[in-house]
Design a protein around this motif. Structure first.
Motif, PDB file in Angstrom:
ATOM      1  N   ARG A   9       0.820  -1.215   0.000  1.00  0.00           N
ATOM      2  CA  ARG A   9       0.000   0.000   0.000  1.00  0.00           C
ATOM      3  C   ARG A   9       0.855   1.266   0.000  1.00  0.00           C
ATOM      4  NH1 ARG A   9      -2.446  -2.535   4.202  1.00  0.00           N
ATOM      5  NH2 ARG A   9      -4.272  -3.811   3.687  1.00  0.00           N
ATOM      6  N   SER A  10       1.990   1.217   0.714  1.00  0.00           N
ATOM      7  CA  SER A  10       2.829   2.423   0.822  1.00  0.00           C
ATOM      8  C   SER A  10       3.415   2.848  -0.514  1.00  0.00           C
ATOM      9  CB  SER A  10       3.956   2.176   1.832  1.00  0.00           C
ATOM     10  OG  SER A  10       4.916   1.256   1.318  1.00  0.00           O
ATOM     11  N   LYS A  11       3.447   1.943  -1.488  1.00  0.00           N
ATOM     12  CA  LYS A  11       4.038   2.253  -2.796  1.00  0.00           C
ATOM     13  C   LYS A  11       2.993   2.637  -3.836  1.00  0.00           C
ATOM     14  CE  LYS A  11       8.111  -0.712  -2.226  1.00  0.00           C
ATOM     15  NZ  LYS A  11       8.932  -1.794  -2.812  1.00  0.00           N
ATOM     16  N   ARG A  12       1.694   2.629  -3.463  1.00  0.00           N
ATOM     17  CA  ARG A  12       0.634   2.837  -4.455  1.00  0.00           C
ATOM     18  C   ARG A  12      -0.407   3.814  -3.948  1.00  0.00           C
ATOM     19  NH1 ARG A  12       2.836  -2.002  -4.611  1.00  0.00           N
ATOM     20  NH2 ARG A  12       3.238  -2.961  -6.639  1.00  0.00           N
ATOM     21  N   SER A  15      -6.037   6.063  -6.077  1.00  0.00           N
ATOM     22  CA  SER A  15      -6.727   6.991  -6.981  1.00  0.00           C
ATOM     23  C   SER A  15      -5.984   7.192  -8.291  1.00  0.00           C
ATOM     24  CB  SER A  15      -6.916   8.352  -6.294  1.00  0.00           C
ATOM     25  OG  SER A  15      -5.654   8.989  -6.084  1.00  0.00           O
ATOM     26  N   ARG A  16      -4.756   6.664  -8.375  1.00  0.00           N
ATOM     27  CA  ARG A  16      -3.949   6.905  -9.577  1.00  0.00           C
ATOM     28  C   ARG A  16      -3.527   5.640 -10.300  1.00  0.00           C
ATOM     29  NH1 ARG A  16       0.148  11.672  -7.534  1.00  0.00           N
ATOM     30  NH2 ARG A  16       0.286  10.363  -5.714  1.00  0.00           N
ATOM     31  N   THR A  17      -3.839   4.482  -9.756  1.00  0.00           N
ATOM     32  CA  THR A  17      -3.462   3.227 -10.408  1.00  0.00           C
ATOM     33  C   THR A  17      -4.653   2.288 -10.442  1.00  0.00           C
ATOM     34  OG1 THR A  17      -1.970   1.302 -10.312  1.00  0.00           O
ATOM     35  CG2 THR A  17      -2.580   2.298  -8.217  1.00  0.00           C
ATOM     36  N   PRO A  18      -4.792   1.518 -11.516  1.00  0.00           N
ATOM     37  CA  PRO A  18      -5.898   0.556 -11.577  1.00  0.00           C
ATOM     38  C   PRO A  18      -5.638  -0.710 -10.772  1.00  0.00           C
ATOM     39  CG  PRO A  18      -4.581   0.406 -13.572  1.00  0.00           C
ATOM     40  CD  PRO A  18      -4.021   1.558 -12.776  1.00  0.00           C
ATOM     41  N   GLU A  19      -4.480  -0.806 -10.157  1.00  0.00           N
ATOM     42  CA  GLU A  19      -4.149  -1.993  -9.375  1.00  0.00           C
ATOM     43  C   GLU A  19      -5.083  -2.122  -8.167  1.00  0.00           C
ATOM     44  OE1 GLU A  19       0.465  -2.450  -9.108  1.00  0.00           O
ATOM     45  OE2 GLU A  19      -0.037  -0.321  -9.213  1.00  0.00           O
ATOM     46  N   PRO A  20      -5.353  -3.340  -7.745  1.00  0.00           N
ATOM     47  CA  PRO A  20      -6.162  -3.519  -6.531  1.00  0.00           C
ATOM     48  C   PRO A  20      -5.379  -3.049  -5.301  1.00  0.00           C
ATOM     49  CG  PRO A  20      -5.282  -5.634  -7.271  1.00  0.00           C
ATOM     50  CD  PRO A  20      -4.950  -4.633  -8.343  1.00  0.00           C
ATOM     51  N   GLN A  94       2.345   5.720 -16.276  1.00  0.00           N
ATOM     52  CA  GLN A  94       3.740   6.125 -16.161  1.00  0.00           C
ATOM     53  C   GLN A  94       3.882   7.137 -15.031  1.00  0.00           C
ATOM     54  OE1 GLN A  94       6.242   4.721 -17.726  1.00  0.00           O
ATOM     55  NE2 GLN A  94       4.867   3.405 -18.914  1.00  0.00           N
ATOM     56  N   GLY A  95       4.960   7.035 -14.289  1.00  0.00           N
ATOM     57  CA  GLY A  95       5.168   7.889 -13.129  1.00  0.00           C
ATOM     58  C   GLY A  95       4.741   7.236 -11.832  1.00  0.00           C
ATOM     59  N   GLU A  96       3.872   6.218 -11.951  1.00  0.00           N
ATOM     60  CA  GLU A  96       3.502   5.442 -10.773  1.00  0.00           C
ATOM     61  C   GLU A  96       4.468   4.284 -10.605  1.00  0.00           C
ATOM     62  OE1 GLU A  96       0.962   6.402  -8.629  1.00  0.00           O
ATOM     63  OE2 GLU A  96       1.170   8.150  -9.930  1.00  0.00           O
ATOM     64  N   TYR A  97       4.496   3.730  -9.400  1.00  0.00           N
ATOM     65  CA  TYR A  97       5.373   2.591  -9.122  1.00  0.00           C
ATOM     66  C   TYR A  97       5.032   1.433 -10.063  1.00  0.00           C
ATOM     67  CZ  TYR A  97       7.457  -1.295  -6.506  1.00  0.00           C
ATOM     68  OH  TYR A  97       8.180  -2.398  -6.138  1.00  0.00           O
ATOM     69  N   GLY A  98       6.028   0.948 -10.809  1.00  0.00           N
ATOM     70  CA  GLY A  98       5.803  -0.154 -11.743  1.00  0.00           C
ATOM     71  C   GLY A  98       5.061   0.254 -12.996  1.00  0.00           C
TER      72      GLY A  98
END
Length: 315
Positions: A9-12, A15-20, A94-98
């Motif tokens: 959670r600390s890396k994501r 509101s900005r990534t579609p990851e769960p 892009q710009g988000e982790y991974g």
């Protein structure tokens, strides 16, 4: 009990990534599913995730699963992922982790033979990943992955290029050949494995070509040619395709396999080939100032060195 997803959670930012990004701590469960995701992030790699106590224990493997026990691959131990990641695929901004495209390469179940802090031994049961593997920690935080089964596929062949014999005129049995332009460039065999190619050491722009293959392993035969003032890699043969050695296959079979790769960009492309009538091809080579044409027997295997099955006819 510590929340195993705190680091995730600390890396994501949900509101900005579609990851769960589940809000609640994971609940232990006894499943044994796995997923391998092909991840086109800053550098191409594959993420192996094994279900364990309600989370997916994860490793990033830059070269994918090893196909041969003789070669171990680096496996970078990453943070635990939520169970919802078993089915996740999509574009991480892009710009988000991974950041980058992520697709599911394979999924299935696994058996645990050993699980400790420094060694994880499993048997994977997937449609593409099948067999016994061990992940083991080396010095420090580094991990490696080793295949314990016999090789799962034939290795890339080490082969010299096939060369045409010089002739002054076209062959009489023209229907037995396909005709290609002689480009007058520099021959280049391009091995691709794990989304990488050693040819990129001399030609860094080929990294993008290798990455586009993902996990597909190949050996391509081609030529660096100058077209309209630009250097282009023109491919005209496929010698190995995802575990299958094609050297003994007829040229027309290899050519058909090459065309399914759909190699067509400004920097690399599949060379045109015309079976049957050679005269218009030779005339076009003259008009374009090319050295000539190469006649290739449709039934010929790939024979390293000079061969009478390929004929160079100057324009």
């Amino acid at each position: 009990m510590a929340d195993k997803l705190n680091q995730y959670r600390s890396k994501r930012n949900a509101s900005r990534t579609p990851e769960p990004v589940p809000e609640e701590p994971p609940e232990p469960r006894g499943g044994a599913s796995f997923v391998i995701q092909e991840h086109h992030a800053r550098s191409l790699h594959w993420d192996l995730r094994l279900e364990r106590d309600g989370v997916l224990v994860s490793w990033a493997i830059p070269r994918g699963l090893p196909a041969d026990p003789a070669t171990n691959h680096l496996a970078v131990h990453t943070e635990d992922h939520p169970m919802e990641y078993l089915t996740f695929h999509g574009q991480i901004p892009q710009g988000e982790y991974g950041g980058g495209a992520m697709t599911i390469w394979d999924q299935g179940t696994y058996e645990t033979e050993k699980w400790s802090e420094r060694e994880v031994k499993v048997v994977l049961h997937g449609s593409r990943a099948e067999g016994r593997f061990v992940l083991f920690q080396t010095n420090g935080k580094n991990w490696m992955i080793h295949r314990m089964d016999p090789p799962s596929r034939a290795p890339l062949p080490d082969v010299a290029p096939m060369l045409p014999s010089r002739r002054s005129r076209l062959p009489r049995d023209t229907a037995a050949y396909a005709y290609e332009f002689a480009w007058g460039g520099r021959r280049l065999l391009v091995p691709i494995e794990g989304g990488r190619t050693t040819a990129a050491r001399e030609h860094p722009w080929l990294r993008a070509l290798a990455a586009s293959f993902g996990s597909r392993t190949a050996l391509l035969d081609g030529e660096l040619a100058t077209l309209s003032g630009a250097e282009v890699l023109v491919f005209y043969d496929l010698l190995y395709d995802d575990g299958r050695v094609l050297l003994d296959e007829p040229y027309e079979v290899r050519r058909a396999a090459l065309e399914t790769l759909d190699l067509s960009t400004p920097r690399w492309q599949t060379a045109p080939s015309w079976p049957g009538d050679a005269r218009p091809v030779l005339a076009a080579a003259r008009e374009q100032g090319l050295p000539g044409v190469v006649a290739k027997r449709l039934d010929s295997p790939y024979e390293p060195g000079e061969s009478a099955a390929w004929l160079f006819i100057p324009s």
